[in-house]
Enzyme design. Structure first.
Site, PDB file in Angstrom:
ATOM      1  N   PHE A 137       0.857  -1.192   0.000  1.00  0.00           N
ATOM      2  CA  PHE A 137       0.000   0.000   0.000  1.00  0.00           C
ATOM      3  C   PHE A 137       0.897   1.248   0.000  1.00  0.00           C
ATOM      4  O   PHE A 137       1.923   1.266   0.671  1.00  0.00           O
ATOM      5  CB  PHE A 137      -0.871  -0.058   1.257  1.00  0.00           C
ATOM      6  CG  PHE A 137      -2.008   0.908   1.261  1.00  0.00           C
ATOM      7  CD1 PHE A 137      -3.212   0.581   0.653  1.00  0.00           C
ATOM      8  CD2 PHE A 137      -1.891   2.136   1.890  1.00  0.00           C
ATOM      9  CE1 PHE A 137      -4.274   1.480   0.657  1.00  0.00           C
ATOM     10  CE2 PHE A 137      -2.938   3.030   1.899  1.00  0.00           C
ATOM     11  CZ  PHE A 137      -4.134   2.699   1.281  1.00  0.00           C
ATOM     12  N   ASP A 209       1.920  -5.753   8.091  1.00  0.00           N
ATOM     13  CA  ASP A 209       0.773  -4.842   8.045  1.00  0.00           C
ATOM     14  C   ASP A 209      -0.474  -5.696   7.811  1.00  0.00           C
ATOM     15  O   ASP A 209      -0.634  -6.298   6.737  1.00  0.00           O
ATOM     16  CB  ASP A 209       0.946  -3.814   6.923  1.00  0.00           C
ATOM     17  CG  ASP A 209      -0.163  -2.764   6.960  1.00  0.00           C
ATOM     18  OD1 ASP A 209      -1.315  -3.137   7.283  1.00  0.00           O
ATOM     19  OD2 ASP A 209       0.115  -1.587   6.674  1.00  0.00           O
ATOM     20  N   TYR A 234     -10.837   0.006  10.626  1.00  0.00           N
ATOM     21  CA  TYR A 234     -12.076   0.340   9.903  1.00  0.00           C
ATOM     22  C   TYR A 234     -12.391  -0.574   8.731  1.00  0.00           C
ATOM     23  O   TYR A 234     -13.382  -0.372   8.062  1.00  0.00           O
ATOM     24  CB  TYR A 234     -12.044   1.799   9.432  1.00  0.00           C
ATOM     25  CG  TYR A 234     -10.800   2.201   8.673  1.00  0.00           C
ATOM     26  CD1 TYR A 234     -10.643   1.863   7.330  1.00  0.00           C
ATOM     27  CD2 TYR A 234      -9.776   2.890   9.297  1.00  0.00           C
ATOM     28  CE1 TYR A 234      -9.498   2.208   6.635  1.00  0.00           C
ATOM     29  CE2 TYR A 234      -8.622   3.243   8.610  1.00  0.00           C
ATOM     30  CZ  TYR A 234      -8.487   2.898   7.276  1.00  0.00           C
ATOM     31  OH  TYR A 234      -7.348   3.236   6.601  1.00  0.00           O
ATOM     32  N   LYS A 235     -11.518  -1.545   8.421  1.00  0.00           N
ATOM     33  CA  LYS A 235     -11.808  -2.430   7.282  1.00  0.00           C
ATOM     34  C   LYS A 235     -12.622  -3.629   7.770  1.00  0.00           C
ATOM     35  O   LYS A 235     -13.783  -3.480   8.134  1.00  0.00           O
ATOM     36  CB  LYS A 235     -10.510  -2.797   6.564  1.00  0.00           C
ATOM     37  CG  LYS A 235      -9.943  -1.584   5.828  1.00  0.00           C
ATOM     38  CD  LYS A 235      -8.581  -1.796   5.206  1.00  0.00           C
ATOM     39  CE  LYS A 235      -8.089  -0.501   4.569  1.00  0.00           C
ATOM     40  NZ  LYS A 235      -6.664  -0.532   4.239  1.00  0.00           N
ATOM     41  N   ARG A 383     -12.738  -4.186  -7.403  1.00  0.00           N
ATOM     42  CA  ARG A 383     -12.474  -4.958  -6.175  1.00  0.00           C
ATOM     43  C   ARG A 383     -13.777  -5.244  -5.450  1.00  0.00           C
ATOM     44  O   ARG A 383     -14.612  -4.370  -5.250  1.00  0.00           O
ATOM     45  CB  ARG A 383     -11.604  -4.152  -5.202  1.00  0.00           C
ATOM     46  CG  ARG A 383     -10.167  -4.026  -5.552  1.00  0.00           C
ATOM     47  CD  ARG A 383      -9.338  -3.602  -4.347  1.00  0.00           C
ATOM     48  NE  ARG A 383      -9.988  -2.579  -3.507  1.00  0.00           N
ATOM     49  CZ  ARG A 383      -9.497  -2.124  -2.379  1.00  0.00           C
ATOM     50  NH1 ARG A 383      -8.368  -2.604  -1.899  1.00  0.00           N
ATOM     51  NH2 ARG A 383     -10.116  -1.193  -1.692  1.00  0.00           N
TER      52      ARG A 383
HETATM   53  C1  LIG Z   1      -5.910   0.675   4.332  1.00  0.00           C
HETATM   54  C2  LIG Z   1      -4.448   0.570   4.481  1.00  0.00           C
HETATM   55  C3  LIG Z   1      -3.699   1.600   5.075  1.00  0.00           C
HETATM   56  C4  LIG Z   1      -4.375   2.873   5.496  1.00  0.00           C
HETATM   57  O1  LIG Z   1      -3.589   3.691   6.299  1.00  0.00           O
HETATM   58  P1  LIG Z   1      -4.294   4.839   7.173  1.00  0.00           P
HETATM   59  O2  LIG Z   1      -3.187   5.406   7.967  1.00  0.00           O
HETATM   60  O3  LIG Z   1      -5.349   4.161   7.991  1.00  0.00           O
HETATM   61  O4  LIG Z   1      -4.925   5.807   6.234  1.00  0.00           O
HETATM   62  C5  LIG Z   1      -2.341   1.410   5.239  1.00  0.00           C
HETATM   63  N1  LIG Z   1      -1.740   0.264   4.842  1.00  0.00           N
HETATM   64  C6  LIG Z   1      -2.427  -0.744   4.261  1.00  0.00           C
HETATM   65  C7  LIG Z   1      -1.730  -2.002   3.865  1.00  0.00           C
HETATM   66  C8  LIG Z   1      -3.796  -0.617   4.050  1.00  0.00           C
HETATM   67  O5  LIG Z   1      -4.468  -1.602   3.467  1.00  0.00           O
END
Ligand SMILES: *Cc1c(COP(=O)(O)O)cnc(C)c1O
Length: 424
Positions: A137, A209, A234-235, A383
């Site tokens: 990400f 992560d 939040y996911k 997705r």
């Molecule tokens: C959703 C996601 C994030 C989001 O980071 P935020 O700090 O919550 O905005 C970071 N890393 C990964 C792998 C994600 O899937």
């Protein structure tokens, strides 16, 4: 062509009967009532923002009116506000295979990532490399680069499947390997155990992560001997927009964990108001400062949706949903310009299915207008995320049928579906 065996594709009646049979036999059918889902919507975007758990509105009402409105500052002691980060961390720990006292909730994923990655690298002084995934990400890559600049490390982007070989070749040089078990675009699943072992054999620390894994599939951080992990709330955990993230610090590293953000909540005696920093014992030293309590209490309430639920059951249902989606896609979308980006091997699949199509954005927009919500990732991925606690097989079939209807009718070519908003 989508399927390798087009002639074997089941017809619509067969798929409808299969969806009903799978839903009737679903051991997690009862958890759908733990969510407040809008009428007429099939929600396949819980991998971006989980649906609202039914326990949350009442918990927020109580947090606002009684705890904040009436009890005021007394809530820090009287309503357990001070303990909320570690208490919620322990509840999360159950879902990611972490024994109590190793997870803390608060702040954002990016903040937790910065802290734990930097602290991990500090535990391996003299090593010059930080490995991360070119498909990670974006925030994870940006933060790895920043940590690299701060500590004078070279950040090398190595795809997950090649990381073990590079770790072996660079044994003694790699400080930290920072990866995700699930590719956020394709939903491909990497072998956490193999990569963790490879990192340790090279003397490096393993940083995971878990944004697309926590609440979606069983993760065994302690059993894997993972060193550090982060993930968002939040996911799949459905903690709400902007829900606090979490950080895992294996117990064996806590004593030496040198927190980059030495805020007062991580102090051994925060109310001694000392002018110098002495870290708290245990996971308490991973805290930073006053957490966003309303969001934290919402996340804590959201996690009760997992009460009595084993992550192995979540995984079984999730694979059933993604497998059925692929089956429906093979039968109904063949010859319509789609290819499957997600591995078909269940062992290599997270809890989402990604399809490629050159018109991904308008297709997703047109689907959303028909009440089937997924999302897209540029340039060409559609997705669909499957939260096993509330998605049904009947909804999966409905979603694929709607996608078939959109693409065959050309409904997505309408002008209103061409303009991309800020968030896709
Ligand atoms: C959703 C996601 C994030 C989001 O980071 P935020 O700090 O919550 O905005 C970071 N890393 C990964 C792998 C994600 O899937």
């Amino acid at each position: 062509m989508l399927t390798e065996h087009p002639s074997a594709a089941p017809d619509l009646d067969t798929l409808t009967a299969r969806a009903a049979a799978l839903d009737n036999a679903d051991p997690l059918a009862h958890t759908r009532e733990r969510f407040l889902l809008p009428e007429g919507v099939v929600y396949l975007d819980g991998n971006s923002l989980g649906a609202l758990p039914a326990a949350v509105p009442a918990a927020l009402e109580d947090a606002v009116h009684r705890q904040w409105g009436t009890d005021l500052i007394r809530s820090w002691n009287g309503n357990g506000w001070w303990e909320a980060p570690a208490r919620t961390g322990d509840a999360l720990g159950r879902l990611i295979g972490a024994a109590p006292g190793q997870v803390v909730a608060g702040d954002t994923t990016s903040v937790q990532l910065f802290n734990t990655l930097l602290a991990a690298a500090r535990l391996r002084p003299g090593r010059r490399l930080l490995l991360t995934d070119p498909d990670h990400f974006p925030t994870d890559q940006y933060i790895a680069d920043s940590v690299g600049r701060l500590l004078g490390l070279e950040v090398r982007r190595v795809p997950a499947r090649e990381a073990a070989a590079v770790l072996a070749a660079e044994s003694g040089n790699v400080a930290v390997a920072a990866y995700a078990p699930v590719d956020y675009r394709t939903g491909g699943l990497h072998d956490m155990a193999a990569l963790t072992t490879a990192a340790h054999e090279a003397g490096a620390l393993m940083h995971w992560d878990l944004c697309h894994a926590a609440g979606a599939l069983p993760v065994q951080l302690d059993a894997l001997q993972a060193d550090f992990a982060v993930g968002c709330g939040y996911k799949y955990l459905s903690g709400g927009p902007g829900a606090p993230a979490f950080a895992y610090i294996a117990r064996r590293h806590q004593q030496d964990f040198d927190h980059p953000l030495t805020g007062w909540h991580g102090h051994a005696e925060p109310f001694a108001m000392s002018g110098t920093y002495t870290p708290a014992e245990g996971i308490g030293r991973a805290r930073i400062s006053t957490p966003p309590l309303l969001s934290l209490l919402a996340l804590e309430a959201a996690l009760t949706a997992f009460d009595g639920v084993e992550m192995t059951a979540v995984r079984d249902k999730s694979l059933s949903l993604t497998g059925f989606f692929l089956e429906c896609a093979d039968a109904l979308l063949d010859g319509l310009g789609f290819t499957v980006a997600t591995p078909r091997d269940p062992k290599r699949r997270g809890s989402q299915v990604a399809l490629r199509h050159p018109e991904a954005y308008p297709l997703v927009a047109a689907l959303t207008a028909r009440g089937v919500i997924g999302d897209m990732r540029a340039p060409d991925l559609l997705r669909f995320g499957f939260n096993a606690l509330y998605v049904t097989h009947a909804e999966v079939l409905h979603a694929v049928r709607e996608l078939q209807a959109v693409v065959t009718s050309g409904a997505h070519r309408a002008p209103e579906f061409q303009e991309r908003p800020t968030v896709t």
